[in-house]
Design an enzyme around this catalytic site. Sequence first.
Site, PDB file in Angstrom:
ATOM      1  N   ASP A   1       0.616  -1.355   0.143  1.00 18.97           N
ATOM      2  CA  ASP A   1       0.077  -0.052  -0.117  1.00 18.97           C
ATOM      3  C   ASP A   1       0.660   1.182   0.257  1.00 18.97           C
ATOM      4  OD1 ASP A   1       0.696  -0.085   3.138  1.00 18.97           O
ATOM      5  OD2 ASP A   1      -0.726   1.225   3.172  1.00 18.97           O
TER       6      ASP A   1
ATOM      7  N   ASP B   1       5.686   0.279   3.275  1.00 21.77           N
ATOM      8  CA  ASP B   1       5.342  -0.615   4.087  1.00 21.77           C
ATOM      9  C   ASP B   1       5.205  -2.349   3.484  1.00 21.77           C
ATOM     10  OD1 ASP B   1       2.741  -1.013   3.901  1.00 21.77           O
ATOM     11  OD2 ASP B   1       2.505  -0.586   5.524  1.00 21.77           O
TER      12      ASP B   1
ATOM     13  N   TYR C   1      -5.817   0.858   9.174  1.00 25.56           N
ATOM     14  CA  TYR C   1      -7.325   1.480   7.858  1.00 25.56           C
ATOM     15  C   TYR C   1      -7.908   1.142   8.087  1.00 25.56           C
ATOM     16  CZ  TYR C   1      -2.877   1.937   4.476  1.00 25.56           C
ATOM     17  OH  TYR C   1      -2.533   3.123   3.876  1.00 25.56           O
TER      18      TYR C   1
ATOM     19  N   GLU D   1       5.703   9.475   3.832  1.00 25.87           N
ATOM     20  CA  GLU D   1       5.484   8.367   3.091  1.00 25.87           C
ATOM     21  C   GLU D   1       4.855   8.069   1.890  1.00 25.87           C
ATOM     22  OE1 GLU D   1       4.277   3.720   4.565  1.00 25.87           O
ATOM     23  OE2 GLU D   1       3.319   6.013   5.296  1.00 25.87           O
TER      24      GLU D   1
END
Length: 626
Positions: free
Chosen positions: A77, A80, A229, A474
């Site tokens: 995603d 990571d 999430y 990120e």
Amino acid sequence: MESFVRLISMVPLFLLLGLPFSLAGHDYGQALSKSILFFEAQRSGYLPHTQRVTWRANSGLQDGKASGVDLVGGYYDAGDNVKFGLPMAFTITMMSWSILEYGKQMASSGELSHAMDAVKWGTDYLIKAHPEPYVLYGEVGDGNTDHYCWQRPEDMTTDRHAYKIDPSNPGSDLAGETAAAMAAASLVFRHSNPAYANELLSHAHQLFDFADKYRGKYDSSISVAQKYYQSISGYNDELLWAAAWLYQATDNQYYLNYLGKNGDVLGGTGWSMSEFSWDVKYAGVQTLVAKFLMQGKAGGYASVFEKYQEKAESFMCNCIGKGSKNVQKTPGGLIFRQRWNNMQFVTSASFLTAVYSDYLSSAGKNMNCASGNVSPTELISFSKQQVDYLLGDNPRATSYMVGYGNNYPQQVHHRASSIVSIKVNPSFVSCRGGYATWFSKKASDPNLLVGAVVGGPDAYDNFADQRDNYEQTEPATYNNAPLFGLLARLSGGHGGYNQLLPAVAPAPKPVVTQPKPTPQPKVTPAPAASSGPIAIEQKLTTSWIANGKNYYRYSTIVTNKSAKTLTDLKLSISKLYGPIWGLTRSGDSYVFPSWLNSLAAGKSLEFVYIHSSSPADVSVSSYTLA
């Protein structure tokens, strides 16, 4: 994606005010290419021979094995190595929507096949993740153990447990979003691969039934997702979102009725939104339903669909600063929603304002806001301003797309890009050793994560380019998915397209297809050809078997290498034994498609064809350089 909070140092805004905004025009075509390339860096599984991000290698090859299911593939995603189902499905939905709205512009820039490849990499995985009608795998890996380690995907030693939803442990938001992704993607492949499109549509129907019949929040069933999430908005928005995409894909009265009868109870006609994201889909639903209304597809629910449209336009008005609850913006003019990965809200909102601008233009309408009448031009101008900020027109003169411009983030919070490629140094990087050697290294990433859109600045346009500043440095797939459609629109213009026409023809009857992907046939692509200032390059993009026969899909890129505008192009195509898209037949020749009448210097167009043979012979018959 990191959840812990750290204190970070910021350069005060007053020190940056003397820096000029980057006011030179942007190369949206270049940004488009880079934004799509990013998805190849996020791939999990066995990488194909066409892989362009060559510093990556195979990873996650045992995913799902412990659960007796093949879950190899899909996308990581963000920075990571976890595969989170909800944001991945939303990413695929938005990539598909981008192609459906602006695929013609992508084709003219030579990026359509790459965009479709990006979608298919995701949908191939979603098919695997849905092995039974009422079973859907929604996560591979565990965020807690994954974040304890800093390893490139190729070295992962973390837990790869697979988590699923089923009737006893439902997840209507996850199943609904995955249904939306499958339905939207079915439209993308309806012409080029109808058997695959129908396979996707079959999964979409089943997943919608699963989502609606067994209701519940997915993060109550997959509790390890809550920290990363969490479905704060619940699942009502995903039920409407899935129904809207299934209506778009099928014109089935069932989904029309669902939208019409459930608009009030599920919040579609009630919620006035100020964000659109992987969690909150209402603004997207409202925009799609407003499109149906303008298309004359509301059936007997016109009055209900008008309520959806009112909420859609409320969102648009709030974005451009002419509504009753305007969104917050930074001093430099960027939408600001939250400190962590704010750019996701920028790209998704800007996409909606762009498509709604084009819907209004196609319908010959304006929009009414609390502060007065708003033209379609004002909406697309807002979208452009947000994109320009992202690409460098901001107080810091910083591009928040890695690899675009001269001043972009160098220390991206991303495991794979921050650790030397396994192809350069195959020495194993341990779980904690990665933190000591690579995470803490105050140096530029060894691998350039081209096209990645990072989290971006804070509420005051400040930004700290530091690897441990996960909130700002990120990237995420769902930052890029709506952006590449928007970049295609800004690069290729509107072109007079009617955005209210159906995106594709009705789906054909399914043909027999193999249950598993067929091995890649050993077909030698046609070499690049050149006729003076015009280059022609063909490549095989996919293959399948139907009724015992091999079929091949070829992509052909025609590039104007001259310094002048190319017009009156005529191509000769022989040994073609199947349908072709992206060109118009004129006598014995092929000419520009109806939406294109010239190619500017350095620009390309793409056309595709399918047949059961080697590449067709393509050559230039005549042309004019103006």
